[in-house]
Design an enzyme around this catalytic site. Structure first.
Site, PDB file in Angstrom:
ATOM      1  N   ILE A  79      -9.355  16.825  -7.949  1.00 43.41           N
ATOM      2  CA  ILE A  79      -9.025  15.419  -7.682  1.00 43.41           C
ATOM      3  C   ILE A  79      -7.941  15.328  -6.607  1.00 43.41           C
ATOM      4  O   ILE A  79      -6.864  15.892  -6.776  1.00 43.41           O
ATOM      5  CB  ILE A  79      -8.547  14.713  -8.976  1.00 43.41           C
ATOM      6  CG1 ILE A  79      -9.681  14.701 -10.006  1.00 43.41           C
ATOM      7  CG2 ILE A  79      -8.073  13.307  -8.675  1.00 43.41           C
ATOM      8  CD1 ILE A  79      -9.275  14.184 -11.350  1.00 43.41           C
ATOM      9  N   GLU A 102      -5.126  13.817  -5.698  1.00 44.40           N
ATOM     10  CA  GLU A 102      -4.178  12.892  -6.327  1.00 44.40           C
ATOM     11  C   GLU A 102      -3.536  11.926  -5.329  1.00 44.40           C
ATOM     12  O   GLU A 102      -3.224  10.788  -5.651  1.00 44.40           O
ATOM     13  CB  GLU A 102      -3.043  13.665  -7.026  1.00 44.40           C
ATOM     14  CG  GLU A 102      -3.477  14.493  -8.220  1.00 44.40           C
ATOM     15  CD  GLU A 102      -3.939  15.894  -7.802  1.00 44.40           C
ATOM     16  OE1 GLU A 102      -4.151  16.119  -6.592  1.00 44.40           O
ATOM     17  OE2 GLU A 102      -4.115  16.742  -8.683  1.00 44.40           O
ATOM     18  N   ASP A 139     -15.677 -22.410   9.890  1.00 41.28           N
ATOM     19  CA  ASP A 139     -15.530 -23.857   9.930  1.00 41.28           C
ATOM     20  C   ASP A 139     -15.472 -24.264  11.400  1.00 41.28           C
ATOM     21  O   ASP A 139     -15.002 -23.501  12.245  1.00 41.28           O
ATOM     22  CB  ASP A 139     -14.230 -24.245   9.204  1.00 41.28           C
ATOM     23  CG  ASP A 139     -14.048 -25.745   9.117  1.00 41.28           C
ATOM     24  OD1 ASP A 139     -15.032 -26.428   8.790  1.00 41.28           O
ATOM     25  OD2 ASP A 139     -12.939 -26.219   9.381  1.00 41.28           O
ATOM     26  N   ASN A 163      -1.816  19.464  -2.690  1.00 42.52           N
ATOM     27  CA  ASN A 163      -2.503  18.171  -2.690  1.00 42.52           C
ATOM     28  C   ASN A 163      -1.595  16.998  -2.349  1.00 42.52           C
ATOM     29  O   ASN A 163      -2.017  16.048  -1.689  1.00 42.52           O
ATOM     30  CB  ASN A 163      -3.160  17.915  -4.057  1.00 42.52           C
ATOM     31  CG  ASN A 163      -4.419  18.745  -4.242  1.00 42.52           C
ATOM     32  OD1 ASN A 163      -4.784  19.514  -3.359  1.00 42.52           O
ATOM     33  ND2 ASN A 163      -5.069  18.597  -5.382  1.00 42.52           N
TER      34      ASN A 163
END
Length: 871
Positions: A288, A290, A332, A714
């Site tokens: 993972i 992090e 618009d 990481n």
């Protein structure tokens, strides 16, 4: 009830009120208890704590929390509590949650701004007497009085009015005030902008006066319906949020699967359960990224800073990237595509269209300016008054005609005010020779009937059939261009005007000419529309204005092809006859939506979203707020936009320039590109870490990396280069590409194969280092090879072509991270925390030799790709 479809008498009977007495205090109190205060409700927002914990629902975060708890639990069971790993993991989770809470949008702010638009006091008839009361105490049945400059305090049915005009542009989008009539009865399905016998809450009286009976208060008003839509409609997740959520789930499940596989493999090999638990946790940490949520947030924040310098202010971070994915821009008209200022664009005489700077133009503008109540503001280059009259005075000013000087030479001595039934206004001016100049302006079809002559080169000639035909042809040509046509006539008399009746003043006139005016398009919008089309983005106009005006502007800007049979316009009345399913099926047939209500705007946005489009909505009025909130990206105007629109939007255009959105789209595409590069970099690095541990265990070797080492790589040495990728400038051709499809995953176009290949390369280099020099060398090579690999991620082209130093932040990140990595190995106090031993010079040489290999391999791969594409 549809009060616009009832007569005044029927309305008063339904509301049970007498116009001479009004409501009694007792009856008003009774109705106040029944209907409640004339205020808008607010949604009770989530508490700060609830918002904070809502950030923990991400699947990737849940896996990380489990990993931290298991890591701590296992270390305690082994008799040596390890606080480092779980503290680092929880620190990054809490940081992400705080950032999420800070950036969360609040619908309450939109509602608060709506509340501020309410009139603080109202003039009301109670107990037979006029009195001023707080508008929040108004109830249905109250008789109210309106005058120039007043806010309309509640929705009301007119009882009587004199020359009443109400600016409803913030609610309907119509660019000029609506002339009101009390005595007419309309059909039930009459659109909001055409209800001339009603006045809506938050409207502003620009001219005249009137008396009305309150029909709706609070949440039952038209503004209340808008507030309800803001409360009920949730802002959709952005494409990036969806893709990151999906990526997080995939990575989380992959981490769990790897943990189970490694645990089973270790158990089969006879390794200890505790050791395998710790190894599994290490792998979960490795799988993972992090730092990814924090890195994405930082990259978006950097994009926000760059966009602010280009007049695009981002209120909600994910909006930066969403712009890059936009496939439709629903804009618009009034104030967004146009200037929201009525401007005279054509002047015509009996001989046809005249040049604005020729003598005839000066003559007609002089007379028209005298026949207005608008004036130039002292010391300013702006006029004050009713929009149509402001347009006349400003056109005179551009022709160096000073209205104040004109009035000194030709003072006004009498006026017949504009009347919506007569559609005329007349002023009389005394000339120096004692005669009087009578000037009348108004609707051509009414004024021509009062003219006996026509002006040709300063001479009055009889107005015969030929002359009328010429004028009608010119008037029709101007009308077909969606111009609002105003006729100007005059006569000079020596009779005393004090004794002349109104009809006598407005008869035997000489028609001077015609003035054509429109709210013109912004000059830069046409080029912006063309750029949008080249970028695969479809611009669509959604407006409360009339269909003829909307189509004329749309054709001028290139939104609607001039003679297209396949693409066209649709009105709000026609939309009412379509079900949501029919609208969804036919939505691609229309480029202009005219005379629409706030509910229609939301339906249009949602119909496009159901067809898989990423919708950007631009606007400035209260009527735009629900659609701004429902759209994937809402863009409000900063100068002319209401607070309601700004608070409902994701982005504010500080210069009110539609073209600013084009540069914002380019920035958004560049940021998405860079986020993808960061994910590519982080995941290829993480796969390298996974393979390093997996293969080592597969061959019965001890775990080559500790959890704290993986966290260091990481969160520290990976994160800075990943952030540096976020400032990589967008390629020059990015606006010639189609928008990124929502259906296209984050790993499309072969990215997953590149990640696996590069991950295997990094993992192999780390394993070589592990076998050759142990855990410390493995740690060093894994970290430093990823730093070198970050340079590969900058572009699909060779680093030699784009230049090594064109992104200095990347170079600085590399130097800083290299020093940090060398420090944790070489400084004894840090080495003990990271469970490493210092390396000798020979070992460092080997480390750097292995670490530079990714650049060599990927450069060869890029060269092969270029060769195959050239062939």
């Amino acid at each position: 009830m549809h009060f616009h479809s009832l007569s005044v008498k029927e309305t008063l009977q339904v509301l049970n009120v007498n116009t001479k007495i009004g409501l009694s205090d007792a009856e008003a109190e009774k109705r106040l208890q029944k209907f409640g205060k004339n205020e808008l409700e607010t949604v009770k927002g989530k508490s700060l704590i609830a918002r904070f914990f809502a950030q923990f629902s991400d699947f990737m975060i849940i896996v990380l929390i489990c990993a931290a708890l298991i890591s701590f639990g296992v270390s305690v069971m082994q008799g040596e509590a390890d606080y480092v790993d779980p503290i680092i993991i929880f620190a990054i989770i809490i940081l992400n949650s705080i950032l999420g809470v800070i950036q969360e949008a609040k619908a309450e702010r939109s509602l608060e701004a709506l509340k501020k638009m309410a009139a603080p006091n109202a003039i009301v008839l109670r107990n037979g007497k006029q009195c001023s009361i707080p508008s929040c105490n108004l109830v249905p049945g109250d008789v109210i009085f309106l005058d120039t400059g007043h806010y309309v305090p509640a929705d009301a049915r007119l009882i009587s009015c004199t020359n009443l005009k109400v600016d409803e542009s913030s609610l309907t989008g119509e660019s000029h005030p609506v002339e009101k009539e009390a005595d007419i009865v309309l059909k039930e399905n009459t659109m909001l902008g055409d209800r001339k016998n009603m006045v809506p809450s938050s409207g502003i009286v620009t001219y005249g006066r009137g008396m009305a009976v309150v029909t709706s208060t609070g949440m039952h008003t038209e503004v209340g319906h808008i507030a309800k839509m803001i409360m009920q409609d949730d802002t959709p997740d952005t494409p990036l949020q969806k893709k990151l959520a999906k990526t997080g789930k995939v990575l989380g499940l992959a981490a769990l699967a790897i943990c189970i596989i490694i645990f089973l493999l270790g158990t089969i090999q006879g390794r200890g359960a505790f050791d395998m638990f710790m190894t599994s946790v290490s792998l979960a940490v490795a799988a993972i990224p992090e730092g990814l949520p924090a890195i994405v947030t930082i990259m978006l924040s950097l994009g926000v800073q760059r966009m602010a310098k280009k007049n695009a202010i981002i209120r909600k971070l994910p909006a930066v990237e969403t712009l890059g994915s936009a496939t439709f821009i629903c804009s618009d008209k009034t104030g967004t595509l146009t200037q929201n200022v009525m401007t005279i664009t054509e002047i015509a005489s009996i001989q046809g269209i005249e040049n604005e700077h020729k003598p005839f133009a000066s003559r007609i503008l002089e007379m028209a300016a005298l026949c207005t109540n608008a004036r130039m503001e002292d010391g300013m280059k702006e006029a004050i008054g009713e929009p149509t009259e402001k347009a006349i005075v400003m056109a005179a000013y551009r022709n160096h005609i000073d209205k104040a000087v004109l009035e000194n030479h030709k003072p006004r001595v009498r006026e017949i005010p504009f009347d919506s039934s007569r559609k005329l206004m007349t002023t009389a001016h005394k000339l120096k020779d004692g005669k009087y100049l009578i000037i009348t302006k108004g609707a051509y079809d009414v004024l021509i009937k009062r003219c006996t002559h026509v002006d040709r080169d300063g001479q009055a000639i009889p107005c015969l059939h030929k002359e009328q035909a010429q004028l009608e042809h010119t008037c029709l040509a101007m009308t077909e261009k969606a111009l609002r046509v105003l006729a100007v006539a005059y006569k000079i008399t020596d009779r005393s005007i004090n004794y002349m009746k109104d009809d006598a003043l407005e008869s035997d006139l000489t028609l001077l000419g015609l003035l054509g005016m429109i709210d013109p398009p912004r000059e830069e919008v046409k080029a912006a529309v063309a750029t949008c089309k080249a970028a695969g983005i479809t611009p669509v106009m959604i407006t409360g204005d009339h269909v003829s005006t909307a189509c004329a502007i749309a054709k001028t800007l290139g939104i609607l092809p001039p003679d297209s049979k396949e693409l066209g316009a649709i009105t709000g009345e026609e939309l009412n006859r379509l079900s949501d399913k029919e609208l969804q099926q036919n939505i691609y047939k229309y480029r202009v939506f005219a005379r629409v209500s706030p509910t229609h705007k939301v339906r249009i946005v949602k119909a496009l979203q159901k067809r898989g489009e990423v919708v950007a909505m631009t606007g400035d009025g209260v009527n735009d707020a629900p659609a701004l909130k429902a759209a994937d990206i809402g863009c409000a105007m900063g100068l002319s936009g209401t607070d309601v629109a700004k608070n409902a939007a994701d982005m504010i255009l500080a210069d009110d320039n539609f073209a600013t959105i084009v540069s914002a789209v380019k920035e958004g595409r560049g940021i998405y590109d860079n986020i993808r590069k960061s994910i590519h970099f982080l995941l290829s690095s993480n796969i390298g870490e996974i393979l390093t541990i997996f293969i080592a265990i597969l061959f019965g070797l001890p775990a080559p990396l500790a959890a704290v080492q993986l966290l260091w790589i990481n969160l520290v040495t990976d994160s800075l280069p990943a952030i540096s990728l976020g400032v990589e400038p967008a390629p020059d051709d990015i606006m010639l590409k189609k928008p990124v499809s929502q259906k296209k995953g984050m790993f499309a176009d072969g990215l997953i194969f590149k990640i696996i290949f590069e991950g295997a390369m990094i993992g192999s280099l780390a394993l070589i280092a592990y076998v050759k020099g142990g855990q410390t060398m493995c740690f060093a090579v894994l970290s430093l090879s990823q730093l070198f690999h970050a340079f590969n991620m900058r572009s699909e082209h060779s680093i030699l072509k784009i230049g090594l130093f064109t992104n200095m932040k990347m170079v600085i990140s590399f130097i800083v991270c290299t020093i940090m990595q060398v420090s944790v190995i070489s400084i004894k106090s840090l080495a003990s925390i990271f469970k490493v031993t210092p390396l000798c010079p020979d070992q460092w040489f080997t480390v750097f030799a292995l670490s530079i290999v990714p650049i060599i391999i990927v450069e060869l791969q890029k060269a092969c790709n270029r060769g195959s594409s050239n062939n």
